[in-house]
Design a protein around this motif. Structure first.
Motif, mmCIF file in Angstrom:
data_model
loop_
_atom_site.group_PDB
_atom_site.id
_atom_site.type_symbol
_atom_site.label_atom_id
_atom_site.label_comp_id
_atom_site.label_asym_id
_atom_site.label_seq_id
_atom_site.Cartn_x
_atom_site.Cartn_y
_atom_site.Cartn_z
ATOM 1 N N ASN A 181 0.818 -1.202 0.000
ATOM 2 C CA ASN A 181 0.000 0.000 0.000
ATOM 3 C C ASN A 181 0.861 1.266 0.000
ATOM 4 O OD1 ASN A 181 -2.163 1.694 0.102
ATOM 5 N ND2 ASN A 181 -3.043 0.846 1.982
ATOM 6 N N VAL A 184 -0.318 5.052 1.132
ATOM 7 C CA VAL A 184 -0.416 5.384 2.550
ATOM 8 C C VAL A 184 0.969 5.666 3.135
ATOM 9 C CG1 VAL A 184 -0.950 4.424 4.838
ATOM 10 C CG2 VAL A 184 -2.599 4.200 2.986
ATOM 11 N N ASP A 198 -8.721 -7.676 -6.740
ATOM 12 C CA ASP A 198 -9.876 -6.890 -6.300
ATOM 13 C C ASP A 198 -10.925 -6.810 -7.402
ATOM 14 O OD1 ASP A 198 -8.268 -6.517 -4.122
ATOM 15 O OD2 ASP A 198 -8.418 -4.337 -4.083
ATOM 16 N N LEU B 9 -22.060 0.552 -6.214
ATOM 17 C CA LEU B 9 -20.842 -0.083 -6.710
ATOM 18 C C LEU B 9 -19.605 0.506 -6.043
ATOM 19 C CD1 LEU B 9 -20.019 -2.279 -8.719
ATOM 20 C CD2 LEU B 9 -19.755 -0.495 -10.449
ATOM 21 N N ILE B 12 -19.077 -1.535 -2.989
ATOM 22 C CA ILE B 12 -18.618 -2.882 -3.345
ATOM 23 C C ILE B 12 -17.134 -2.884 -3.711
ATOM 24 C CG2 ILE B 12 -18.918 -4.808 -4.961
ATOM 25 C CD1 ILE B 12 -21.249 -4.309 -2.980
ATOM 26 N N ARG B 13 -16.738 -1.889 -4.481
ATOM 27 C CA ARG B 13 -15.337 -1.857 -4.930
ATOM 28 C C ARG B 13 -14.349 -1.632 -3.788
ATOM 29 N NH1 ARG B 13 -14.548 -2.630 -9.972
ATOM 30 N NH2 ARG B 13 -16.161 -2.185 -11.499
ATOM 31 N N PRO B 16 -13.179 -5.470 -1.462
ATOM 32 C CA PRO B 16 -11.994 -6.319 -1.655
ATOM 33 C C PRO B 16 -10.755 -5.771 -0.953
ATOM 34 C CG PRO B 16 -13.177 -6.109 -3.720
ATOM 35 C CD PRO B 16 -13.810 -5.149 -2.753
ATOM 36 N N ARG B 17 -10.614 -4.443 -0.941
ATOM 37 C CA ARG B 17 -9.462 -3.862 -0.254
ATOM 38 C C ARG B 17 -9.578 -4.066 1.250
ATOM 39 N NH1 ARG B 17 -9.766 1.176 -1.678
ATOM 40 N NH2 ARG B 17 -9.159 2.570 -0.029
ATOM 41 N N ARG B 20 -8.600 -7.634 1.973
ATOM 42 C CA ARG B 20 -7.153 -7.893 1.949
ATOM 43 C C ARG B 20 -6.494 -7.497 3.261
ATOM 44 N NH1 ARG B 20 -4.468 -4.517 -1.392
ATOM 45 N NH2 ARG B 20 -6.204 -3.763 -2.670
ATOM 46 N N PHE B 21 -6.852 -6.297 3.752
ATOM 47 C CA PHE B 21 -6.214 -5.826 4.973
ATOM 48 C C PHE B 21 -6.705 -6.587 6.202
ATOM 49 C CE2 PHE B 21 -5.082 -2.461 2.114
ATOM 50 C CZ PHE B 21 -3.815 -2.097 2.556
ATOM 51 N N ASP B 24 -4.851 -9.786 6.411
ATOM 52 C CA ASP B 24 -3.511 -9.534 6.961
ATOM 53 C C ASP B 24 -3.566 -9.412 8.484
ATOM 54 O OD1 ASP B 24 -2.490 -9.573 4.421
ATOM 55 O OD2 ASP B 24 -2.228 -7.407 4.245
ATOM 56 N N LEU B 41 -5.204 2.721 8.805
ATOM 57 C CA LEU B 41 -4.340 1.714 8.159
ATOM 58 C C LEU B 41 -4.450 1.746 6.643
ATOM 59 C CD1 LEU B 41 -2.552 -0.892 8.658
ATOM 60 C CD2 LEU B 41 -4.692 -2.178 8.528
ATOM 61 N N ILE B 42 -5.690 1.848 6.144
ATOM 62 C CA ILE B 42 -5.856 1.723 4.694
ATOM 63 C C ILE B 42 -6.034 3.072 4.010
ATOM 64 C CG2 ILE B 42 -6.805 -0.583 4.934
ATOM 65 C CD1 ILE B 42 -9.499 0.482 4.294
ATOM 66 N N GLY B 43 -6.136 4.142 4.799
ATOM 67 C CA GLY B 43 -6.170 5.465 4.191
ATOM 68 C C GLY B 43 -7.541 5.943 3.752
#
Lengths: 215, 215
Positions: A181, A184, A198, B9, B12-13, B16-17, B20-21, B24, B41-43
DNA sequence: TAGATTGTTAATCGATTAACAATC
DNA sequence: TAGATTGTTAATCGATTAACAATC
């Protein structure tokens, strides 16, 4: 021309699509197209086409529409296609090789200077016209050739390790296929992420949603 | 659970991000996370995280945050990861091979049943564990195995030719890497486009814009 | 000139952010 | 109970669409 300060990313992301279709029209020998017809062709509203283009200038002509060839050129300028920004590709695995082989960089504003990998078996092999170089020599290479952009086709761990060096070596922008990432961690760097996984998950959702609606 | 009708949408998009996090975090052994920390964490903003998740149900716990492992499972359900929708890959060129090799389909809601190509030199070769099959036999294959999704790794002309047949053979969704504008021609079909060239052009714009601002 | 289509302003729509009562 | 954080409503912001005067 050139009143492009502060154009939203949503607009920018539509321009490449406009450009693809305009190029097709140009090749077909079509000289003028109205926003209405063009919008219909690509599946958006005519208002949006006019609004988008007017972020950059009045390219149209009342009563006739837009000069296709001219508009192509204007978009080339807007997107910086003729700049040929020097780039390096990091990671010559399946995906890196596919991109090196497949992608027409010069038509998309970049010039691919070199391909790098750590794998001794790959170093020295060729992809297209280029020889895969040793990642160890990448720092040296950057100091000599000053690439501005790096394509990251390596796993997350590899990306985490190499990115700080790349930034130090003068890389300003990343085409990032890894899961790292970047945006960030490094705020002042330009990042375009491509997360194929994704995209596939989004498709999974859409198919599932449709199947459920059938019930 | 399951109040997901009409979720936008855009939401929804982002899932997936998030997923992923969260995976982790789960692997790191973290049991709970607040929307604030996760957002950092993911911004994104904490509001957005909570708003997004609440489209599907109240997964959190006031005072503690979200159960990471549970939230992973919920998102798996939402995205349909466990459905293992059967899919075929059309086109075993560089890109098709990279995707077949690279992508973990089963982790993304799909099961790759077969890889097809028209090139006699490729037919019979293997990618990963799969043998490349003759495109001529694709119709037969579909009637037998009923894939719901097709991955289009072929040029525009090829896509234009094969898509009507694929739809006839029962394909409902496409992961489209070609330049063929499926969504306009076939309204009732689910399409997820991946236009790598468009992504690269966007990056070209962003780098150019930045360089201009320096002046 | 008449017809067509732009450029641009105003209206609508949707998405993001802020705020806070509910509650663990 | 007190502190923390959610779920949810309201406020803001931005993007899209509609409308139409300007003009080729």
């Amino acid at each position: 021309m050139a009143k492009n300060t502060g154009v939203s990313l949503a607009v920018i992301r539509r321009l490449p699509r406009y450009y693809r279709f305009l190029e097709d029209l140009r090749k077909e020998g079509i000289e003028y197209i109205s926003s209405r017809k063009f919008a219909e062709l690509i599946g958006v509203t005519a208002s949006q086409v006019r609004q988008d283009l007017n972020c950059f200038g009045g390219f149209g002509q009342q009563g006739r529409g837009y000069d296709v060839a001219n508009l192509c050129k204007e978009i080339e300028t807007i997107l910086g296609i003729r700049r040929q920004t020097p780039a390096v590709l990091v990671g010559a695995g399946n995906l890196g090789a596919a991109i090196a082989n497949h992608m027409d960089f010069s038509q998309r504003g970049f010039s691919l200077l070199g391909i790098f990998d750590t794998d001794a078996r790959k170093i020295g092999q060729t992809i297209g016209k280029q020889t895969i170089l040793d990642m160890q020599t990448l720092g040296e290479f950057c100091q000599k050739h000053h690439p501005q952009m790096a394509i990251l086709c390596i796993p997350q761990e590899g990306a985490e390790k190499i990115v700080p060096s790349l930034i130090e070596w003068g890389i300003e922008g990343f085409w990032n296929f890894s899961h790292f990432n970047l945006a960030v961690s490094y705020e002042n760097v330009i990042v375009e992420n491509v997360h194929l996984g994704d995209s596939l998950l989004t498709l999974s959702y859409l198919i599932q949603e449709r199947d459920q609606q059938k019930t």
